[in-house]
Design a protein around this motif. Structure first.
Motif, PDB file in Angstrom:
ATOM      1  N   MET A 244       9.666  -4.133   4.489  1.00 46.13           N
ATOM      2  CA  MET A 244       8.784  -5.557   4.457  1.00 46.13           C
ATOM      3  C   MET A 244      10.096  -6.530   4.194  1.00 46.13           C
ATOM      4  O   MET A 244      10.021  -7.928   5.043  1.00 46.13           O
ATOM      5  CB  MET A 244       8.046  -5.476   3.678  1.00 46.13           C
ATOM      6  N   VAL A 281       3.002   0.250  -3.139  1.00 45.96           N
ATOM      7  CA  VAL A 281       4.086   1.247  -2.343  1.00 45.96           C
ATOM      8  C   VAL A 281       5.082  -0.094  -1.411  1.00 45.96           C
ATOM      9  O   VAL A 281       4.430  -0.262  -0.812  1.00 45.96           O
ATOM     10  CB  VAL A 281       3.543   2.541  -1.554  1.00 45.96           C
ATOM     11  N   ILE A 282       6.677   0.269  -1.978  1.00 52.91           N
ATOM     12  CA  ILE A 282       7.902  -0.364  -0.599  1.00 52.91           C
ATOM     13  C   ILE A 282       7.303  -0.154   0.498  1.00 52.91           C
ATOM     14  O   ILE A 282       7.312   1.206   0.525  1.00 52.91           O
ATOM     15  CB  ILE A 282       8.758   0.247  -1.437  1.00 52.91           C
ATOM     16  N   ALA A 283       7.286  -0.904   1.300  1.00 53.53           N
ATOM     17  CA  ALA A 283       7.207  -0.392   3.186  1.00 53.53           C
ATOM     18  C   ALA A 283       7.872   0.367   3.340  1.00 53.53           C
ATOM     19  O   ALA A 283       9.348   0.878   3.104  1.00 53.53           O
ATOM     20  CB  ALA A 283       6.950  -1.322   3.241  1.00 53.53           C
TER      21      ALA A 283
ATOM     22  N   ILE B 251       7.583 -14.575   2.217  1.00 49.89           N
ATOM     23  CA  ILE B 251       8.138 -12.771   1.134  1.00 49.89           C
ATOM     24  C   ILE B 251       9.332 -13.174   1.064  1.00 49.89           C
ATOM     25  O   ILE B 251      10.222 -12.967  -0.292  1.00 49.89           O
ATOM     26  CB  ILE B 251       7.746 -12.106   2.496  1.00 49.89           C
ATOM     27  N   THR B 268       6.526  -6.194  -5.192  1.00 52.12           N
ATOM     28  CA  THR B 268       6.670  -6.067  -3.829  1.00 52.12           C
ATOM     29  C   THR B 268       5.705  -6.437  -3.229  1.00 52.12           C
ATOM     30  O   THR B 268       4.372  -6.896  -3.702  1.00 52.12           O
ATOM     31  CB  THR B 268       6.012  -4.153  -4.475  1.00 52.12           C
ATOM     32  N   VAL B 269       6.016  -6.746  -1.641  1.00 51.88           N
ATOM     33  CA  VAL B 269       4.593  -6.835  -0.771  1.00 51.88           C
ATOM     34  C   VAL B 269       4.870  -5.852  -0.407  1.00 51.88           C
ATOM     35  O   VAL B 269       6.093  -5.264   0.800  1.00 51.88           O
ATOM     36  CB  VAL B 269       5.155  -8.097  -0.235  1.00 51.88           C
ATOM     37  N   GLY B 270       3.696  -4.893  -0.375  1.00 49.88           N
ATOM     38  CA  GLY B 270       3.515  -3.606   0.224  1.00 49.88           C
ATOM     39  C   GLY B 270       2.627  -3.338   1.850  1.00 49.88           C
ATOM     40  O   GLY B 270       2.513  -2.658   1.936  1.00 49.88           O
TER      41      GLY B 270
END
Lengths: 414, 414
Positions: A244, A281-283, B251, B268-270
């Motif tokens: 991301m 969750v980390i992409a 982001i 985190t941006v998931g």
């Protein structure tokens, strides 16, 4: 220089005909839905056929469902001056996209026939069967068949969302059965299409007519960034390979480079899919779309190359990887200079404001443009809104387009 | 200083018990799925109950389904030393998350009872009914009921994905009917939880045990950017209000600020949702998740404030707007210093490597931590992988944790 119809009478006729054609496929959204070969589409073609016959023109379909209304010329050797647009719409579309080009052609030919009789060269009005790709994964089916760039095989094995095969739908509408002439035409002198702009350039710049020099080339990519999924709480920032974060950097590169370009290039990232797409969750994988358009294919190429080279720097810093899958690469198509000059001369003489511009959207004219001299002329779209029930063009603007078409057809065919 | 079990015998016992508990809820993914009150969950609790009774402890459930195995102490006034973890898993989870803490507690109490007889203070093993929130939108249902922070009303009107109401599922499993004691406990001396790290810190730094000082605080936001939908081809770059472009910039701000933070903050941006999410349409609305964690609530607050202030600069440049909706704000929870010091002393004496660390993930210990002195101890997770069939911890590491628990319980209860 010909005598033009009275504005008030012409306005009335245009407004009536817009409502008349929009009545075929009127849907619950307040918009119009006429999908290729569906009942609303068939009803619209039949209504246009009746109108053609009422004018004393000869109506005929070709074998894919394009409908022609022919006004014969005095010269039996002359090629055809063709004008019109597409009869199909998107789902929940407006009253003008495509329809306006057909209505304008019908009115212009009626006027010319009434006032000037038989032309030297034959003029044909065309209601093209399909341009939007709204029902099947297939666009420009009408113009593509006329110009010979589409083959019947292209629609084997394609279905609509209800699973109905393309060919079954075509047969049920009475086409593809050899009952009509094959669609390919070798007798076209030129094609003229009048269309709403579907953008805000004319409105913002207060111009009445757009003379299109090029339909832009388009490249489309699916860009996929591969990172590593990990726990949002237990993975320190410096150990992450976050698809991301990488994607945000890449989109920013695209947008900054496109904004810095002063040549009218446009680049759009409109779609994104994230895996697993969970907040904590980390992409591990992000796919986004890229749509790049310009009237010069070299500029598109240079833009993409420069961006993709910047991409490598980012991914190597982030410990991620990226693939750029190009799935569309349509070259720009030039409209005919002589036709455009003729249109410009008429507008100058009439004192009507106009703009030479490119078309950022695709049109049947881009298919005809590689086959015969083609002219694409725009009228303003209020707020640039299109593909929506809110699509609107003032009657005054619609009228200026029709008057230009009358003048042009007279110049070309009489 | 007590005599420890023989490593080889202990290893064998741990490996057997890991497979034994994982056999309840074994699924097709090769993982374990035990969801609150489902048949696999009930079977696991019954199996643990049988094991407790086999050890000669008294087994009992409370009214939400937490299972306790009690070893009485000689002092009738003494509070309870509680140890264990949660029996439920995520869908397709591993063999260690939660399960390890229960297994370690059972083995430790068995060893102490066999070798040292009755303790001074009562020791209870607990198999907590629920922590993961995998079946119902409800987390920490087990520890939350014991500590009194969850109320029965919280599960009125919540259903699982199949539409089964929480209370129906609870009743069908035999709970919530008043057949067992009410869950709230006022008699806890302390709570000790052994758990896999679910991160890579111990593995990468080659430490055997993590002594958790804090469970981090968490804030979660839904951040929505509002722009204007428009045609990708006909809208020049400088007229756009592109919610996707704005989101990429926001982001990037979050990630750069988090990376620059040297205090262990993670952001985190998931998750991202785009409207209309079509490649040739400029996005009118983008919503993305933000998850921020740190052991100091003030630092989380400052981080968010600084980022959100930068957001305003970007949106005012882009002609877009942004809203940041905070829907979770859990404060950090400190684990007990004295318990941690006791653990550290044991590890030093035994020459076992350890690390004082924070937990970035949530655990039942954060619920107990506000109720009684609590200790949370980690063993390494291979590759940091958790919530997956690939979850793995070497037996050697599992064994070091059990030996530490034996020593700790002896210090606390004998």
């Amino acid at each position: 220089m010909i005598e033009q119809p009275k504005p008030s009478a012409l306005s009335k006729q245009i407004e009536e005909m817009v409502e008349w054609l929009a009545s075929y496929g009127k849907d619950n959204s307040g918009g119009v839905t006429r999908l290729l070969y569906d009942p609303a589409w068939s009803a619209a073609q039949k209504a246009i056929q009746a109108r053609i016959e009422l004018l004393g023109l000869s109506a005929r379909y070709d074998d894919v469902g394009n409908l022609f209304g022919r006004l014969s010329g005095r010269d039996p050797e002359a090629n055809v001056v063709l004008t019109g647009s597409h009869v199909d719409t998107v789902i929940g579309g407006g009253k003008y996209d495509g329809a306006y080009g057909i209505i304008a052609a019908l009115i212009a030919v009626e006027y010319l026939l009434t006032h000037y009789g038989q032309p030297l060269k034959p003029i044909e009005v065309v209601s093209l069967c399909e341009e939007e790709g709204s029902r099947f994964p297939m666009t420009y089916w009408g113009s593509g068949n006329i110009t010979g760039v589409k083959e019947r095989e292209a629609v084997h094995h394609i279905n609509d969302v209800n699973g109905i095969p393309f060919e079954q739908a075509m047969h049920e509408a009475g086409f593809g059965l050899g009952l009509h002439a094959q669609p390919t035409r070798k007798d076209l002198e030129c094609f003229i299409e009048l269309h709403i702009e579907q953008g805000q350039v004319l409105e913002r710049e207060e111009k009445s007519i757009g003379i299109v020099s090029h339909i832009v080339g388009q490249r489309r990519y699916n860009i996929t960034v591969y990172g590593q999924s990990n726990h949002a709480g237990t993975t320190p920032m410096h150990w992450r390979h976050d698809a991301m974060f990488t994607s945000a950097e890449l989109i920013r590169i695209l947008m900054h480079r496109a904004n810095a370009h002063e040549s009218g290039l446009v680049a759009t990232v409109g779609r994104m899919e994230v895996k697993p797409n969970v907040g904590n969750v980390i992409a591990r994988e992000v796919t986004f779309s890229l749509d790049v358009r310009h009237s010069d294919a070299k500029i598109i190429e240079q833009f993409c190359e420069a961006c993709f080279s910047d991409f490598e720097t980012v991914t190597s810093e982030h410990g991620t990887t990226v693939t750029c899958h190009k799935w569309m690469d349509e070259p720009p198509v030039a409209m005919d200079c002589t036709l455009n000059q003729t249109a410009e001369d008429i507008l100058k003489r009439e004192g009507i404001s106009y703009k030479r511009m490119t078309s950022g959207a695709g049109h049947d004219s881009q298919i005809f443009g590689t086959h015969c001299p083609t002219g694409l002329l725009f009228v303003p779209s209020q707020g640039g809104i299109s593909h929506s029930p809110a699509e609107f063009t003032h009657t005054e603007d619609l009228q200026r387009g029709v008057r230009l078409l009358i003048d042009l057809l007279y110049k070309l065919a009489y």
